[in-house]
Design an enzyme around this catalytic site. Structure first.
Site, PDB file in Angstrom:
ATOM      1  CG  ASP A 165      34.077  -7.425 -27.635  1.00  0.00           C
ATOM      2  OD1 ASP A 165      34.673  -7.175 -28.700  1.00  0.00           O
ATOM      3  OD2 ASP A 165      33.042  -6.846 -27.275  1.00  0.00           O
ATOM      4  NE  ARG A 215      29.958  -0.145 -29.208  1.00  0.00           N
ATOM      5  CZ  ARG A 215      28.894  -0.909 -29.504  1.00  0.00           C
ATOM      6  NH1 ARG A 215      28.156  -1.413 -28.559  1.00  0.00           N
ATOM      7  NH2 ARG A 215      28.586  -1.156 -30.755  1.00  0.00           N
TER       8      ARG A 215
HETATM    9  O1  F6P Z   1      30.574  -7.222 -28.896  1.00  0.00           O
HETATM   10  C1  F6P Z   1      31.166  -7.556 -30.105  1.00  0.00           C
HETATM   11  C2  F6P Z   1      31.421  -6.325 -30.941  1.00  0.00           C
HETATM   12  O2  F6P Z   1      31.949  -6.739 -32.178  1.00  0.00           O
HETATM   13  C3  F6P Z   1      32.309  -5.266 -30.299  1.00  0.00           C
HETATM   14  O3  F6P Z   1      33.680  -5.537 -30.395  1.00  0.00           O
HETATM   15  C4  F6P Z   1      31.917  -4.047 -31.075  1.00  0.00           C
HETATM   16  O4  F6P Z   1      32.241  -2.888 -30.347  1.00  0.00           O
HETATM   17  C5  F6P Z   1      30.443  -4.236 -31.237  1.00  0.00           C
HETATM   18  O5  F6P Z   1      30.214  -5.634 -31.204  1.00  0.00           O
HETATM   19  C6  F6P Z   1      29.869  -3.661 -32.493  1.00  0.00           C
HETATM   20  O6  F6P Z   1      28.500  -3.891 -32.494  1.00  0.00           O
HETATM   21  P1  F6P Z   1      27.532  -3.629 -33.734  1.00  0.00           P
HETATM   22  O7  F6P Z   1      27.870  -4.634 -34.792  1.00  0.00           O
HETATM   23  O8  F6P Z   1      26.176  -3.834 -33.184  1.00  0.00           O
HETATM   24  O9  F6P Z   1      27.823  -2.247 -34.201  1.00  0.00           O
END
Ligand code: F6P
Length: 323
Positions: free
Chosen positions: A127, A171
């Site tokens: 991010d 997100r």
């Molecule tokens: O924080 C990194 C990230 O890849 C965000 O861009 C994304 O919204 C989130 O993690 C997704 O998380 P998870 O893999 O836990 O669903």
């Protein structure tokens, strides 16, 4: 300092293994014992800790994921969990810790530091929203993955004269959307940080059509509201008003995997090595970030005080380039 630990926490990315390798080899090179903690703070609480040697990090510099495993750990938000973690650190004789992770993980590092334990953070999140670093581990590789996908989608979009909504991760952060939009020549970028009304989106796509563009690429950050699928539905309800027919590609977790770019390998190696040096120098309580091409210390308190916002100059530049 005699023995240090290293853990990876939060969302994985392809810079983690290179950073673990760097911490282990720099630690050993400085005469320290190095312990690898599995599954982030969860493994620290449960005492899932093994001694590392130079061979245990062989062949991982470019490999995606994290050899130590990672987790998001709600127990660590509680004081009870953090005290349990402290007990594990004492039990294994660890007297300094390197935490590789994003905002949540670095907040955990700050909390552990407040209990008097020396911790150094390394920013790692695709991010790219951690304050105190120009770029975090994994961002460059994720961006290259996205741009490769945009290029491929453009081939088919142009052949069929279509508009594509390409959803990228983020997100709460539009960084990946904005940067990949710039690198991929997107017509429009939709980020959670700013609202873009449906009429503006439809008008932009229609203008592209009228101006004779062969396609329109719209990059949508995962956290943009009301969401990629809803937008596709709304646009397809009025095909005449946008010209192009609309398709959707959600890139998802493909953005977090794969072989690390050369930039990420070098960044991870340099930040991991600096983290160990700073820990030994007594600079616990800081994050080692990358600022103007140098490893730089920022107090963890400052690093997690707020998330970085999008650079408005890049937003403007994207609009100009999309003409
Ligand atoms: O924080 C990194 C990230 O890849 C965000 O861009 C994304 O919204 C989130 O993690 C997704 O998380 P998870 O893999 O836990 O669903």
């Amino acid at each position: 300092m005699r023995c240090i630990g290293v853990l990876t926490s939060g969302g994985d990315n392809p810079g983690l293994n290179a950073c673990i390798r760097s911490v282990v080899r720099m630690g050993l090179g400085m005469g320290l014992e190095v312990m690898g903690i599995r599954r982030g703070y969860a493994g620290l609480i449960d005492g899932e800790i093994d001694e590392m040697d130079s061979r245990s990090v062989s062949g991982i510099i470019g490999r995606g994921g994290t050899m130590l495993g990672t987790a998001r750990c709600p127990e660590f938000h509680e004081e009870r969990g953090r005290k349990q973690a402290l007990r594990s650190l004492n039990r294994f004789g660890i007297d300094g810790l390197v935490v590789i992770g994003g905002n949540g993980s670095l907040t955990g590092a700050l909390e552990l530091g407040r209990l008097g334990f020396p911790v150094i953070g390394v920013p790692s999140t695709i991010d790219n929203d951690v304050n105190g670093t120009d770029i975090a581990l994994g961002v460059d590789t994720a961006l290259n993955t996205i741009v490769d996908a945009i290029d491929k989608i453009k081939d088919t979009a142009s052949s069929h004269n279509r508009a594509f909504l390409i959803e990228v991760m983020g997100r709460n952060s539009g960084y990946l959307a904005l940067a990949s939009g710039l690198a991929g020549g997107a017509e429009l970028v939709l980020c959670p940080e700013f609202e873009t009304p449906l009429e503006t989106i439809a008008q932009t796509i229609e203008d592209d059509y009228v101006r004779g563009k062969s396609h329109a690429i719209i990059i949508v950050a995962e956290g943009w509201k009301p969401g990629t699928l809803k937008l596709a539905q709304q646009l397809n309800e009025h095909p005449d008003s946008v010209g192009f027919s609309v398709r959707v590609t959600q890139l998802g977790h493909v953005q977090r995997g794969g072989s690390a770019s050369a930039f990420d390998r070098i960044l991870a190696t340099r930040l991991g090595a600096s983290a160990v040096r700073e820990l030994v120098a007594g600079n616990g309580g800081h994050m080692v970030g990358w600022v103007r091409s140098e490893a730089t210390l920022t107090p963890l308190e400052e690093a997690v005080a707020f998330t970085k916002t999008l650079d408005p100059r890049l937003v403007k530049l994207n609009q100009i380039m999309a003409q």
